[in-house]
Design a protein around this motif. Structure first.
Motif: not given
Ligand SMILES: NC(=O)c1ccc[n+]([C@@H]2O[C@H](COP(=O)([O-])OP(=O)(O)OC[C@H]3O[C@@H](n4cnc5c(N)ncnc54)[C@H](OP(=O)(O)O)[C@@H]3O)[C@@H](O)[C@H]2O)c1
Length: 254
Positions: A19, A22, A42-43, A66-67, A93, A159, A163, A191, A193
């Motif tokens: 949603s 990434i 989730r939302k 919830n995943a 993801n 965390y 990973k 990234v 986000t």
């Molecule tokens: N951003 C970075 O710098 C970065 C760097 C390395 C790795 N990552 C990894 O990239 C992935 C995505 O991160 P992001 O930065 O894109 O985060 P984000 O912008 O916060 O997006 C997270 C997404 O996952 C959903 N979500 C979170 N917890 C969930 C759950 N338990 N069940 C189902 N959906 C869930 C959220 O929607 P809801 O809140 O509605 O559930 C949202 O769609 C993660 O695995 C993170 O560890 C991110």
């Protein structure tokens, strides 16, 4: 370039946590290249907002849940099988990082939750897709890991541990599901986000100086990498972990 390739025409994908951030970047890329996608989160409200922005008609479906819940994962897989008639690609993801501080003070219930959501649920997702369709029909999977899994991760130790486990799980699954299924990981550095906001908001220029490419990552960067791995362009590539870090991982820091 996005939109020029058509690698996912006639194919269907599931992107967990699609949603925003990434996951949304990956879903958008698959849609741009002609695929159909189920996104989860989730939302429902956030999913609706994403769907509005993606404007992909009946090539996009959303499912709230919830995943870490087995039933929700099964429902997401079934949704793709039912409405698209297939599920070729899966992106694991979802990842959580609820604790910031010394790993020595980390409550073990929090550690269990992180490992459950980030690692066990990703394994569960792979198992469920395998038994539902991939065992017979094949497919490809991308797991979103992190540079936090490559070395000690300071105040986000559990965390990083989760990973690192995902990077290993990628190799394991790539063996276990070969030859019909390929599994690769992507390990991003920062990234832009919501998840990573605390790491760059109000100091983006300063943070970006650590990156030889001169900027932080954006979801489109990871979308492009995931699209490569998922597609037949990566037909001979499996069990790999792509570090997408703007060059920051190999620069001289001392
Ligand atoms: N951003 C970075 O710098 C970065 C760097 C390395 C790795 N990552 C990894 O990239 C992935 C995505 O991160 P992001 O930065 O894109 O985060 P984000 O912008 O916060 O997006 C997270 C997404 O996952 C959903 N979500 C979170 N917890 C969930 C759950 N338990 N069940 C189902 N959906 C869930 C959220 O929607 P809801 O809140 O509605 O559930 C949202 O769609 C993660 O695995 C993170 O560890 C991110």
């Amino acid at each position: 370039m996005a939109g020029v390739l058509n690698r996912f025409e006639g194919k269907a994908a599931l992107v967990t946590g699609g949603s925003r951030g990434i996951g949304l970047g990956i879903a958008e890329r698959i849609l741009q290249e002609g695929g159909s996608v189920v996104i989860t989160g989730r939302k429902q409200e956030s999913l609706d907002e994403a769907a509005k922005g993606l404007n992909a008609g009946d090539r996009l479906l959303t499912l709230a849940g919830n995943a870490s819940h087995e039933d929700h994962r099964a429902e997401a897989i079934e949704l793709a099988m039912d409405k698209f008639g297939r599920l070729d690609h899966v992106v694991g993801n979802v990842g959580i990082n609820p604790f910031y501080g010394s790993t020595l003070d980390l409550p073990l219930d929090t550690a269990r939750k992180v490992l459950d959501t980030n690692v066990v649920s990703t394994l569960g997702l792979a198992q469920q897709v395998w038994h539902r369709t991939w065992k017979e029909n094949g497919g490809s999977m991308v797991i979103i890991a992190s540079v936090g899994g490559l070395k000690s991760a300071g105040p986000i130790g559990i965390y990083g541990t989760s990973k690192a486990a995902l990077i290993h799980l990628t190799m394991q699954l790539s063996d276990d599901m070969a030859p019909g299924v390929r599994v690769n990981a992507i390990s991003p550095a920062v990234v832009k986000t919501r998840f990573a906001e605390a790491l760059y908001v109000d100091k983006e220029d300063e943070v970006a100086r650590a990156y030889p490419i001169g900027r932080l990552g954006v979801p489109e960067d990871i979308g492009a990498a995931a699209a490569y791995f998922l597609s037949d362009d990566a037909a001979w590539v499996t069990g790999q972990n792509l570090v997408a870090d703007g060059g920051s991982g190999h620069t001289k820091t001392v």
